[in-house]
Structures are given as C-alpha cells and as structure tokens.
Design a protein around this motif. Structure first.
Motif, PDB file in Angstrom:
ATOM      1  N   ALA A 173      41.700  -8.707   9.590  1.00  0.00           N
ATOM      2  CA  ALA A 173      41.933  -7.418   8.930  1.00  0.00           C
ATOM      3  C   ALA A 173      40.611  -6.752   8.579  1.00  0.00           C
ATOM      4  N   SER A 174      39.645  -7.551   8.154  1.00  0.00           N
ATOM      5  CA  SER A 174      38.322  -6.996   7.853  1.00  0.00           C
ATOM      6  C   SER A 174      37.635  -6.484   9.116  1.00  0.00           C
ATOM      7  N   LEU A 175      37.868  -7.151  10.242  1.00  0.00           N
ATOM      8  CA  LEU A 175      37.311  -6.674  11.517  1.00  0.00           C
ATOM      9  C   LEU A 175      37.924  -5.328  11.893  1.00  0.00           C
ATOM     10  N   ASP A 176      39.243  -5.215  11.732  1.00  0.00           N
ATOM     11  CA  ASP A 176      39.883  -3.914  11.977  1.00  0.00           C
ATOM     12  C   ASP A 176      39.267  -2.850  11.067  1.00  0.00           C
ATOM     13  N   GLY A 177      39.025  -3.228   9.812  1.00  0.00           N
ATOM     14  CA  GLY A 177      38.415  -2.298   8.881  1.00  0.00           C
ATOM     15  C   GLY A 177      37.008  -1.904   9.286  1.00  0.00           C
ATOM     16  N   ALA A 178      36.290  -2.822   9.939  1.00  0.00           N
ATOM     17  CA  ALA A 178      34.937  -2.499  10.405  1.00  0.00           C
ATOM     18  C   ALA A 178      34.979  -1.408  11.476  1.00  0.00           C
ATOM     19  N   TYR A 179      35.975  -1.480  12.376  1.00  0.00           N
ATOM     20  CA  TYR A 179      36.136  -0.409  13.362  1.00  0.00           C
ATOM     21  C   TYR A 179      36.481   0.913  12.680  1.00  0.00           C
ATOM     22  N   ASP A 180      37.328   0.843  11.662  1.00  0.00           N
ATOM     23  CA  ASP A 180      37.665   2.060  10.925  1.00  0.00           C
ATOM     24  C   ASP A 180      36.446   2.605  10.179  1.00  0.00           C
ATOM     25  N   SER A 181      35.551   1.728   9.755  1.00  0.00           N
ATOM     26  CA  SER A 181      34.317   2.171   9.101  1.00  0.00           C
ATOM     27  C   SER A 181      33.447   2.966  10.071  1.00  0.00           C
ATOM     28  N   VAL A 182      33.424   2.548  11.334  1.00  0.00           N
ATOM     29  CA  VAL A 182      32.689   3.305  12.356  1.00  0.00           C
ATOM     30  C   VAL A 182      33.273   4.709  12.492  1.00  0.00           C
ATOM     31  N   ASP A 183      34.600   4.792  12.557  1.00  0.00           N
ATOM     32  CA  ASP A 183      35.239   6.099  12.672  1.00  0.00           C
ATOM     33  C   ASP A 183      34.969   6.950  11.437  1.00  0.00           C
ATOM     34  N   THR A 184      34.966   6.337  10.265  1.00  0.00           N
ATOM     35  CA  THR A 184      34.662   7.074   9.042  1.00  0.00           C
ATOM     36  C   THR A 184      33.231   7.592   9.067  1.00  0.00           C
ATOM     37  N   ALA A 185      32.310   6.767   9.553  1.00  0.00           N
ATOM     38  CA  ALA A 185      30.908   7.198   9.653  1.00  0.00           C
ATOM     39  C   ALA A 185      30.761   8.340  10.649  1.00  0.00           C
ATOM     40  N   ARG A 186      31.500   8.283  11.764  1.00  0.00           N
ATOM     41  CA  ARG A 186      31.431   9.365  12.744  1.00  0.00           C
ATOM     42  C   ARG A 186      31.998  10.659  12.164  1.00  0.00           C
ATOM     43  N   LEU A 187      33.076  10.545  11.402  1.00  0.00           N
ATOM     44  CA  LEU A 187      33.667  11.728  10.772  1.00  0.00           C
ATOM     45  C   LEU A 187      32.699  12.331   9.755  1.00  0.00           C
ATOM     46  N   THR A 188      32.046  11.480   8.978  1.00  0.00           N
ATOM     47  CA  THR A 188      31.053  11.946   8.016  1.00  0.00           C
ATOM     48  C   THR A 188      29.888  12.625   8.730  1.00  0.00           C
ATOM     49  N   TYR A 189      29.466  12.057   9.836  1.00  0.00           N
ATOM     50  CA  TYR A 189      28.374  12.648  10.626  1.00  0.00           C
ATOM     51  C   TYR A 189      28.744  14.045  11.103  1.00  0.00           C
ATOM     52  N   LEU A 190      29.944  14.200  11.647  1.00  0.00           N
ATOM     53  CA  LEU A 190      30.373  15.507  12.142  1.00  0.00           C
ATOM     54  C   LEU A 190      30.378  16.543  11.027  1.00  0.00           C
ATOM     55  N   SER A 191      30.885  16.160   9.871  1.00  0.00           N
ATOM     56  CA  SER A 191      30.926  17.075   8.736  1.00  0.00           C
ATOM     57  C   SER A 191      29.519  17.467   8.293  1.00  0.00           C
ATOM     58  N   ASP A 192      28.670  16.464   8.136  1.00  0.00           N
ATOM     59  CA  ASP A 192      27.322  16.703   7.635  1.00  0.00           C
ATOM     60  C   ASP A 192      26.507  17.546   8.610  1.00  0.00           C
ATOM     61  N   LEU A 193      26.601  17.206   9.896  1.00  0.00           N
ATOM     62  CA  LEU A 193      25.812  17.927  10.893  1.00  0.00           C
ATOM     63  C   LEU A 193      26.254  19.384  11.021  1.00  0.00           C
ATOM     64  N   THR A 194      27.550  19.608  11.196  1.00  0.00           N
ATOM     65  CA  THR A 194      28.021  20.978  11.405  1.00  0.00           C
ATOM     66  C   THR A 194      27.776  21.846  10.176  1.00  0.00           C
TER      67      THR A 194
END
Length: 484
Positions: free
Chosen positions: A148-169
C-alpha cells in the motif's frame, strides 16, 4: 511419537492461514451529486489532458514538457518509489525461511620444552535454516502494508507532477503579467512626457504656470518609480521558473525578456462530478493508500499478542586430521521453538491501540482531503465563471479612458480645459490598463487552479509507473549514483 512429529508441522501450516485484525476496504463518504455551478456528468479521465495548451502559448508548452523530467520535486518522488519497492521486498522476505551457510578451517600445534602436541587440522562447515511460521498473518499484513505504501509512492509522484504544473504555469502567467505592467508604465511615461513637453511650451507662451509644469513632472517621476518594482517581480517569477526546471536562469531569462502576450485561456473546463475526484486526484488516492497501510499495521500489531513458533534446523559436518588420528563427524538438529508473550507491562496492547488510533486518524485525513478537494473545485469554478465578466468590464473601462484622454488632451491644446483634466485622464487610463492586466492574470490563474483542482494533466506524459523507468536521474555524486 512419529504421528505427533508429522501432525505438528501440518497444524502449523493450517494455522498460518489465520490473519488477525481488520481487512482494508475502500472508504466512503457522502458527496454531493454535482458541483455548484457544475454539470451533472462525469468528466471521465482528465489526468492526461494537456489543459495548458488552451493558452495557445508555444513557449509555455515547451517549458511544461522540458521541466517535467527535470523538476527536483518530481525526481525526489521517483526516488521514494525505489525506497518503497525495497520496503516491499524486505517485508515479503520475512514470509520465507532464511538459510545461512558457514565454513572454517583451523590448524593448531603446541611447541615447548615442557609440553608439545602434534600438528592437527580441523575443517568444518554448516547450514542452518530458520522459519518463523506466520501463524497470525503478521508478515503477510506487513507485506500488504508495504505494498500500500508503494502504491502511495506512485501517487506521490503524480501529486508532485500536479504541483509542478500548477507552480510552473502560474509563475509563467505572473511573469507575463509583470511584463505587461512594465509595458503599461513605460507607455504612460511616454504619454506623460509628451504632456510635460506641451506644458513647457505653453509656459513659454504664457498659457500655463510653473505649477502646471511641476505637476506634470511629478506624474512622470511617480510612474518611473513604479517600474523597478514591477521589473523585480518579473525577474522573481522568471528565476522561480528556472528553479522548477532545475536549470541555470541565464538562457530562460533571455527568452522571457523577449516578451509575449498575457496568457488567456480559450476553452471551457469540464469539471465532472465530485465522485470523479476520488479517482482522479492523486492526493486523495495517496490518502487512501496511507489509510490502507495503517489498517494492515493493526493486523501486524495484533499478531504480536499471540505465541510465535520458529522452525529451525542445522547440519554441521566436520573433518579432523592430525598425526595421531583422522576422521569425520556430523551433527544436526531440528525442531520448533515457542515464543510466548507473558508479561510486557501492556506494551503490546498499547501498540495495538496506537495503530488503531493511527488508522482512524488516517481515515479522517482521507475524508478531509476529499472534502477539501470538493471545496477547491467549487471555489475555483465560482471564481472562473465570474472572471470573464471582470475582464469584459475592464476592457470597457480602458476604452472609456482612452477616449477621455484623447478628448482632454485636444481640449487642453485648444485652451478649453486645464492641465489637471489631462493629468487626471492619464492617471485613470493607467489605472484602467493595470486593472485589465490584473483581471486577465486572475482569469488565467483561476483557470489553472480549476484544472489542478479536478486533477487534470499530470499524466500527460504517461503513468507514474512508466515515467519511473524513463525520466532521467538527477545529477548525483559518484558515491550516490545508481548501480545497475
């Protein structure tokens, strides 16, 4: 006696199917059927929609693609996937027997006038095996928690990508906004200098006073004083973009200094319904996986309350050679060992209560994340739906004061009005133009906020599982570089 020896391992294997504690099921919470001001149909999967292309800004599109595999926040999240994978391997290893081998060779001889012995050599080796029978599912629940923590690690990547898109744009939108404000200020300086020149000519002709000249000079200088602060804000956003891309700022600053129009979205946003967020928002999925890991930890803690049995065995052959004798010997052992917790001062039960409380807290955190997501979408939707009206009103505001400035300037040249009318019209026009730029900036930022709130775009270059194998690693010291 033989039947007991056979029955004991069989009984242990049967008992090893038991799992203590609760099993995790997907959490649920009451959600509205639709967002206020939103539609009634699902948005499907917006996670791969490149919503920023609605700005029709080639440079922004380039920056998004360039930085997604260079952003340090995303790269840090990718490293956490490797950590989580290692944790899964470690947890699963406990389910299997451990095997250890040893080997040694020793020689001995005693010399002396009083006592001496012949030279002798002893060679020995051994294999030992140990298996802690998972009677109550302790290690299976630990492995499930790690997965479950491994699944959460993948979701953390997606969260970081979403944060990046928001911050950059948003940083790009803000950089263009301050460039526009600088351009407005420079146009205002040019116009006010023209007015100052006209006032000086009228002073020479006796049609204006020294006070008129001083007031006109003051307006020029006050506008010039605004420009450095606006330029500093532009550079601050430009430098932040370079940090997001993990690159030196020199080239990026040069490209941005060439200028560009303020980004304005030219498409609508399909928000879907609140239930979509549970699937599309990576922070909500991460909260659910954190809850799952916490629930499985309860089973691990409860299993520690019960007896544990370890099956162990060993075999040790040896060979001894000396001048007096030579030969071999073999020893072996096998049997179960029982570990029974009798008195621990309540530590094990306190650990169970702690894990149960942590799981309840994780559920509440999940629910809060869901409700916060709904709130973010509704707030962003309400703002975005009204931004267009603000932009339209600001455009009309600018148009009116452009005409007012033209009329007041012509009237002043003809001597039909005072300089104060011209200066006031110039101030009002500059204010109107700044308000329009701010309204466009707000419209663009709210468009970004709304798309981020529905979980849009973070998988535009593939799922987290795919990019984990393709995204280039960050520059690392040689001692920390990955070894394949």
């Amino acid at each position: 006696m033989f039947s007991i020896r056979v029955a004991t391992p069989l009984a242990l294997l049967l008992l090893s199917g038991c799992v203590m504690g609760p099993d995790h099921t997907a959490p649920q919470t009451a959600l509205p059927a639709q967002f206020n001001e939103g539609g009634q149909k699902s948005a499907g999967d917006p996670t791969s929609v490149a919503w920023w292309t609605a700005f029709h800004d080639a440079q922004l599109n380039k920056l998004v693609k360039q930085g997604i595999d260079q952003n340090l926040g995303v790269l840090q999240s990718l490293e956490r996937i490797d950590q989580a994978r290692a944790a899964v391997t470690s947890a699963q290893a406990s389910l299997f027997p451990s095997l250890t081998g040893t080997a040694s060779e020793k020689g001995s001889k005693t010399n002396g006038s009083i006592n001496s012995s012949p030279e002798s050599w002893a060679s020995s080796g051994g294999l030992s095996v140990s298996w802690l029978v998972d009677l109550w599912g302790q290690y299976r629940s630990s492995a499930a928690s790690a997965k479950a923590s491994l699944d959460g690690a993948y979701d953390s990547v997606d969260t970081a990508r979403l944060t990046y898109l928001s911050d950059l744009t948003k940083s790009y939108i803000n950089a263009r906004y301050y460039q526009k404000r600088v351009a407005i200020a420079r146009d205002a300086v040019k116009s006010r200098r023209e007015t100052l020149s006209l006032t000086k000519l009228q002073l020479e002709a006796g049609a204006a006073s020294r006070l008129d000249v001083v007031q006109s000079e003051g307006l020029v200088n006050s506008t010039l004083a605004d420009i450095p602060g606006l330029e500093a804000s532009f550079y601050a956003n430009a430098y932040h973009i370079s940090t997001l891309l993990g690159l030196p700022a020199s080239t990026l600053i040069h490209d941005l200094e060439k200028g560009g129009a303020q980004p304005t979205p030219r498409s609508a946003v399909v928000t879907g319904v609140p239930a979509d967020l549970i699937r599309n928002r990576p922070d909500i999925r991460l909260a659910e996986r954190t809850l799952a890991s916490a629930v499985y930890s309860i089973s691990t803690a409860k299993a520690q309350l019960f007896p544990s049995i370890t099956l162990s065995g060993s075999i040790s052959p040896s060979y001894i050679s000396s001048s007096a004798r030579a030969g071999t010997s073999n020893t072996w052992s096998f049997g179960p060992a029982l570990n029974l917790p009798i008195f621990d001062g309540g530590a094990l039960r306190a650990n169970v209560k702690s894990k149960e409380s942590a799981a309840r807290g994780a559920y509440l955190a999940w629910k809060q994340t869901v409700l916060t997501g709904v709130e973010e979408v509704q707030s962003a939707l309400a703002a975005y739906n009204r931004d267009a009206r603000s932009v339209a009103a600001s455009r009309a505001y600018v148009k009116s004061y452009k005409e007012a400035l033209e009329l007041s300037t012509a009237s002043y040249k003809d001597g039909a009005s005072s300089l104060l009318d011209v200066l006031d019209a110039q101030r009002q026009l500059t204010t109107a133009q700044a308000s329009l730029a701010t309204a466009i900036q707000q419209l663009a930022n709210d468009y970004v906020t709304l798309n981020i709130a529905i979980g849009g775009g973070y998988a535009f270059n593939g799922k987290a599982e795919a990019i984990a194998a393709t995204v280039r690693p960050a520059e690392m010291p040689a001692t920390l570089a990955k070894k394949n």
